[in-house]
Scaffold this motif. Structure first.
Motif, short mmCIF file in Angstrom:
data_model
loop_
_atom_site.label_atom_id
_atom_site.label_comp_id
_atom_site.label_asym_id
_atom_site.label_seq_id
_atom_site.Cartn_x
_atom_site.Cartn_y
_atom_site.Cartn_z
N LYS A 155 -92.73 -33.27 -61.99
CA LYS A 155 -92.19 -33.04 -63.31
C LYS A 155 -92.38 -31.53 -63.68
O LYS A 155 -91.56 -30.92 -64.07
N GLU A 156 -93.41 -31.15 -63.12
CA GLU A 156 -93.43 -29.52 -63.38
C GLU A 156 -92.55 -28.78 -62.69
O GLU A 156 -91.91 -27.64 -63.07
N VAL A 157 -92.40 -29.11 -61.37
CA VAL A 157 -91.70 -28.56 -60.31
C VAL A 157 -89.92 -28.48 -60.93
O VAL A 157 -89.45 -27.62 -60.89
N LYS A 158 -89.63 -29.58 -61.52
CA LYS A 158 -88.28 -29.81 -62.19
C LYS A 158 -88.09 -28.92 -63.11
O LYS A 158 -86.93 -28.42 -63.39
N GLU A 159 -89.04 -28.72 -64.09
CA GLU A 159 -89.12 -28.14 -65.30
C GLU A 159 -88.90 -26.57 -64.81
O GLU A 159 -88.02 -26.06 -65.42
N LYS A 160 -89.44 -26.15 -63.73
CA LYS A 160 -89.36 -24.81 -63.39
C LYS A 160 -88.10 -24.42 -62.68
O LYS A 160 -87.49 -23.59 -63.03
N LEU A 161 -87.26 -25.42 -62.09
CA LEU A 161 -86.12 -25.50 -61.35
C LEU A 161 -85.12 -25.23 -62.68
O LEU A 161 -84.31 -24.51 -62.55
N ASN A 162 -85.17 -25.80 -63.60
CA ASN A 162 -84.09 -25.82 -64.67
C ASN A 162 -84.03 -24.55 -65.44
O ASN A 162 -83.06 -23.97 -65.67
N PHE A 163 -85.45 -24.04 -65.46
CA PHE A 163 -85.45 -22.37 -66.16
C PHE A 163 -84.88 -21.61 -64.97
O PHE A 163 -84.03 -20.64 -65.42
N TYR A 164 -85.00 -21.59 -63.83
CA TYR A 164 -84.38 -20.58 -62.75
C TYR A 164 -83.03 -21.01 -62.44
O TYR A 164 -82.44 -19.97 -62.14
N LYS A 165 -82.25 -22.19 -62.74
CA LYS A 165 -81.28 -22.24 -62.54
C LYS A 165 -80.28 -21.43 -63.60
O LYS A 165 -79.31 -20.98 -63.46
N LYS A 166 -80.71 -21.81 -64.79
CA LYS A 166 -80.11 -20.98 -65.78
C LYS A 166 -80.35 -19.47 -65.82
O LYS A 166 -79.36 -18.77 -66.06
N ALA A 167 -81.49 -19.10 -65.24
CA ALA A 167 -81.72 -17.48 -65.05
C ALA A 167 -80.76 -17.13 -64.07
O ALA A 167 -80.34 -15.94 -64.15
#
Length: 248
Positions: free
Chosen positions: A82-94
């Motif tokens: 869950k934490e890893v996927k949340e990080k990914l969402n942030f970095y995809k937007k960035a």
């Protein structure tokens, strides 16, 4: 335990997908790129390789000091995912914002997309490694990060070789040497060539840049998630084997 069984199945499906041959179009494109690379003088190839090496090392160094996540593994695999996927969402937007900005600003800023996107990808991988409880100050962990990166952006043969190293990391890391930077830069460069050229085209650069970077980041995210899941399962299985052996 039920969640772990589901994830184990997902990881096995992911491995099989990676082991499949690329499409005929992709294989043809790779052959053409390899032929073109062969026409580049050795001196130029050496300069390109060294430049990419320094760029990646710079991104690794910067990511170490910019990573705020401490190397503490979550209690369960489900919480960790869950934490890893949340990080990914942030970095995809960035990555999408960065691609749109550089892609819509003409050739000069378009060229700046390469190191900027590279830094975003490396920063994300450092975050994932830390979430899984690995100390990225250690050489072997930085090397693992590079192999995860290479696994995400490489052709059939290199992808299979890299997958084998990741799947048997506990054994491989004992004698692991520096990554082959020539292979690293050529595979990554060939993988990005077409989409990054389109990003420099006036009028569509911003759209292509945002879309391409978002999807490239998504691909890296899937690779990182499953590579570290695979390592998680392998380490636990190795630990269980050692416990049984010590109990005999």
């Amino acid at each position: 335990m039920e969640y772990e069984k589901l994830v184990r199945g997902d990881v096995e499906l992911w491995k099989r997908k990676l082991m499949k041959r690329s499409s005929l179009l992709n294989r043809t494109a790779k052959k053409a790129q390899t032929k073109m690379n062969g026409l580049i003088p050795e001196k130029a190839n050496s300069v390109i390789t060294e430049s990419i090496k320094k760029m990646v090392q710079g991104a690794l160094f910067g990511s170490e000091y910019l990573t705020k996540t401490k190397a503490v593994r979550a209690a369960t695999l489900e919480e960790l995912d869950k934490e890893v996927k949340e990080k990914l969402n942030f970095y995809k937007k960035a990555a999408a914002v960065e691609g749109a900005g550089t892609g819509g600003a003409g050739i000069l800023l378009g060229l700046a997309d390469f190191p900027l996107l590279l830094s975003i990808k490396m920063k994300y991988l450092f975050e994932v490694a830390a979430l899984y409880g690995y100390d990225t100050k250690q050489y072997e962990e930085r090397l693992f990060i590079l192999y995860v990166f290479q696994l995400a952006f490489s052709s059939d043969q290199t992808r299979m070789e890299t997958m084998d190293k990741i799947d048997h990391w506990e054994t491989y890391k004992e004698d692991a040497e520096e990554i082959d930077w020539r292979v690293f830069q050529q595979e990554y460069r060939d993988y990005l060539d077409l989409v990054k050229l389109l990003q420099l085209v006036p009028g569509i650069g911003a759209i292509v840049g945002a879309y391409a970077n978002y999807n490239l980041m998504d691909q890296l995210g899937e690779t990182a998630l499953n590579a570290y899941r695979l390592r998680w399962f392998n380490e636990r299985e190795n630990g269980q084997k050692q416990e049984k052996q010590s109990g005999l």
